[in-house]
Motif scaffolding. Structure first.
Motif, mmCIF file in Angstrom:
data_model
loop_
_atom_site.group_PDB
_atom_site.id
_atom_site.type_symbol
_atom_site.label_atom_id
_atom_site.label_comp_id
_atom_site.label_asym_id
_atom_site.label_seq_id
_atom_site.Cartn_x
_atom_site.Cartn_y
_atom_site.Cartn_z
ATOM 1 N N PRO A 1 9.624 -16.259 4.617
ATOM 2 C CA PRO A 1 10.272 -16.921 3.472
ATOM 3 C C PRO A 1 9.348 -17.933 2.813
ATOM 4 N N ASP A 2 8.363 -17.431 2.090
ATOM 5 C CA ASP A 2 7.403 -18.322 1.437
ATOM 6 C C ASP A 2 7.300 -17.944 -0.040
ATOM 7 N N TYR A 3 6.230 -18.381 -0.658
ATOM 8 C CA TYR A 3 6.014 -18.199 -2.092
ATOM 9 C C TYR A 3 6.127 -16.739 -2.520
ATOM 10 N N PHE A 4 5.752 -15.803 -1.653
ATOM 11 C CA PHE A 4 5.689 -14.386 -2.023
ATOM 12 C C PHE A 4 6.930 -13.593 -1.623
ATOM 13 N N TRP A 5 7.929 -14.265 -1.064
ATOM 14 C CA TRP A 5 9.086 -13.558 -0.510
ATOM 15 C C TRP A 5 9.797 -12.691 -1.541
ATOM 16 N N HIS A 6 10.067 -13.237 -2.726
ATOM 17 C CA HIS A 6 10.810 -12.470 -3.730
ATOM 18 C C HIS A 6 10.096 -11.180 -4.105
ATOM 19 N N LEU A 7 8.798 -11.288 -4.374
ATOM 20 C CA LEU A 7 8.042 -10.101 -4.783
ATOM 21 C C LEU A 7 7.994 -9.075 -3.661
ATOM 22 N N LEU A 8 7.678 -9.518 -2.448
ATOM 23 C CA LEU A 8 7.548 -8.570 -1.341
ATOM 24 C C LEU A 8 8.883 -7.920 -0.995
ATOM 25 N N THR A 9 9.978 -8.649 -1.159
ATOM 26 C CA THR A 9 11.302 -8.070 -0.905
ATOM 27 C C THR A 9 11.649 -7.042 -1.974
ATOM 28 N N ALA A 10 11.298 -7.323 -3.221
ATOM 29 C CA ALA A 10 11.516 -6.346 -4.287
ATOM 30 C C ALA A 10 10.700 -5.081 -4.040
ATOM 31 N N VAL A 11 9.450 -5.258 -3.599
ATOM 32 C CA VAL A 11 8.604 -4.100 -3.273
ATOM 33 C C VAL A 11 9.228 -3.295 -2.141
ATOM 34 N N ARG A 12 9.777 -3.985 -1.151
ATOM 35 C CA ARG A 12 10.436 -3.280 -0.044
ATOM 36 C C ARG A 12 11.577 -2.408 -0.560
ATOM 37 N N GLY A 13 12.370 -2.939 -1.476
ATOM 38 C CA GLY A 13 13.467 -2.159 -2.029
ATOM 39 C C GLY A 13 12.971 -0.956 -2.817
ATOM 40 N N LEU A 14 11.945 -1.148 -3.654
ATOM 41 C CA LEU A 14 11.385 -0.040 -4.432
ATOM 42 C C LEU A 14 10.771 1.025 -3.524
ATOM 43 N N LEU A 15 10.142 0.583 -2.445
ATOM 44 C CA LEU A 15 9.566 1.525 -1.486
ATOM 45 C C LEU A 15 10.667 2.340 -0.827
ATOM 46 N N GLY A 16 11.756 1.673 -0.462
ATOM 47 C CA GLY A 16 12.874 2.397 0.145
ATOM 48 C C GLY A 16 13.427 3.465 -0.781
ATOM 49 N N VAL A 17 13.528 3.150 -2.068
ATOM 50 C CA VAL A 17 14.000 4.140 -3.041
ATOM 51 C C VAL A 17 13.024 5.316 -3.107
ATOM 52 N N ALA A 18 11.716 5.006 -3.169
ATOM 53 C CA ALA A 18 10.700 6.055 -3.281
ATOM 54 C C ALA A 18 10.689 6.968 -2.067
ATOM 55 N N LEU A 19 11.003 6.408 -0.886
ATOM 56 C CA LEU A 19 10.977 7.192 0.356
ATOM 57 C C LEU A 19 12.338 7.779 0.717
ATOM 58 N N GLY A 20 13.372 7.419 -0.022
ATOM 59 C CA GLY A 20 14.717 7.842 0.359
ATOM 60 C C GLY A 20 15.186 7.174 1.637
ATOM 61 N N ASP A 21 14.683 5.964 1.887
ATOM 62 C CA ASP A 21 14.979 5.209 3.105
ATOM 63 C C ASP A 21 16.143 4.251 2.802
ATOM 64 N N THR A 22 17.353 4.717 3.054
ATOM 65 C CA THR A 22 18.546 3.949 2.685
ATOM 66 C C THR A 22 18.607 2.611 3.398
ATOM 67 N N TYR B 1 0.831 -1.202 0.000
ATOM 68 C CA TYR B 1 0.000 0.000 0.000
ATOM 69 C C TYR B 1 0.868 1.256 0.000
ATOM 70 N N ALA B 2 1.933 1.247 0.793
ATOM 71 C CA ALA B 2 2.796 2.422 0.889
ATOM 72 C C ALA B 2 3.433 2.753 -0.457
ATOM 73 N N LEU B 3 3.860 1.739 -1.213
ATOM 74 C CA LEU B 3 4.467 2.012 -2.517
ATOM 75 C C LEU B 3 3.430 2.599 -3.480
ATOM 76 N N ALA B 4 2.195 2.105 -3.417
ATOM 77 C CA ALA B 4 1.134 2.673 -4.255
ATOM 78 C C ALA B 4 0.867 4.137 -3.876
ATOM 79 N N LEU B 5 0.903 4.437 -2.586
ATOM 80 C CA LEU B 5 0.736 5.820 -2.145
ATOM 81 C C LEU B 5 1.854 6.703 -2.684
ATOM 82 N N CYS B 6 3.069 6.169 -2.727
ATOM 83 C CA CYS B 6 4.189 6.926 -3.307
ATOM 84 C C CYS B 6 3.930 7.227 -4.777
ATOM 85 N N HIS B 7 3.411 6.239 -5.499
ATOM 86 C CA HIS B 7 3.099 6.455 -6.922
ATOM 87 C C HIS B 7 2.059 7.560 -7.094
ATOM 88 N N ALA B 8 1.196 7.727 -6.097
ATOM 89 C CA ALA B 8 0.163 8.766 -6.153
ATOM 90 C C ALA B 8 0.655 10.095 -5.581
#
Length: 236
Positions: A193-214, A167-174
């Motif tokens: 560490p389940d089926y969705f780990w890769h996607l959610l970890t990638a989203v975490r990285g993109l969110l960090g970039v959008a927020l400037g959260d190093t 949700y936070a990444l979508a808010l950044c897009h808006a």
């Protein structure tokens, strides 16, 4: 022990555990072994094809993935297996989305969710549909159409922790960065560490970039770095 039914059960359990360590090669081996063991057990044969469909998708080998999807669907239609039909519908939604057919993608995804709903699998009907649509919008580079759906998920106690960063990444897009920071939180929870780990970890990285959260970016980067040379599709 010479008990094929017990071995099949064990292999199915092992398949779900492979996501804890990124075991793509192990999943492929399990899928092939299930096909060899299936014999007259059509549900096992369908499961083997679905696992190999997933594994081929992870390697971006869509020729092979399409072939396994077709076999799984043939069995599902011949023997009335709605779970297999639902899995193939979600896969075909991905394929349509990658081809730029948004209307077709939406139809396939909703068909898969509807089948899951008939079986009482509400988490798949609601959550997996939202996540699949999220992936397609993320691929297009604009998550803002997902905001109402994500707000509803984030407000639901059962989904709050898993959907907060989505949700936070979508808010950044808006452009709603202040709200995004509130949803992201200062100390994000570990991602299971389940089926969705890769996607959610990638989203975490993109969110960090959008927020400037190093710190958030570095955490996601370190987690994904071992997969840098694998050319795998995130979320598959």
């Amino acid at each position: 022990m010479g008990d094929p039914d017990l071995l099949i059960l064990a292999l199915n359990g092992a398949f779900h555990q492979t996501f804890r360590h990124g075991g793509l090669a192990e999943r492929e081996q399990i899928g092939r072994e299930l096909l060899e063991l299936s014999g007259p057990r059509v549900t096992v044969e369908a499961l083997g094809h679905l696992i190999l469909m997933l594994s081929a998708t992870s390697r971006a080998d869509f020729t092979e993935a399409d072939a396994h999807a077709s076999e799984a669907l043939r069995l599902a239609e011949s023997y009335d297996m709605p779970i297999s039909k639902a899995a193939v519908s979600f896969y075909r939604g991905l394929r349509a989305g990658m081809a730029g057919d948004d209307r077709g993608a939406d139809a396939h995804l909703r068909a898969g969710a509807e089948l899951a709903g008939r079986l009482g699998m509400w988490q798949h009907e609601v959550g997996l549909l939202a996540l699949a649509k999220y992936g397609l919008h993320l691929m297009r580079g604009d998550l803002t159409p997902m905001l109402p759906e994500l707000a509803a998920l984030a407000a639901h106690e059962s989904w709050r922790d898993q959907s907060a960063e989505l949700y936070a990444l979508a808010l950044c897009h808006a452009g709603r960065v202040i709200e995004a920071r509130q949803w992201a939180g200062q100390h994000p929870l570990p991602i299971r560490p389940d089926y969705f780990w890769h996607l959610l970890t990638a989203v975490r990285g993109l969110l960090g970039v959008a927020l400037g959260d190093t710190a958030r970016v570095e955490r996601a980067y370190r987690a994904l770095l071992p997969y840098a040379e694998s050319r795998r599709i995130s979320g598959a």
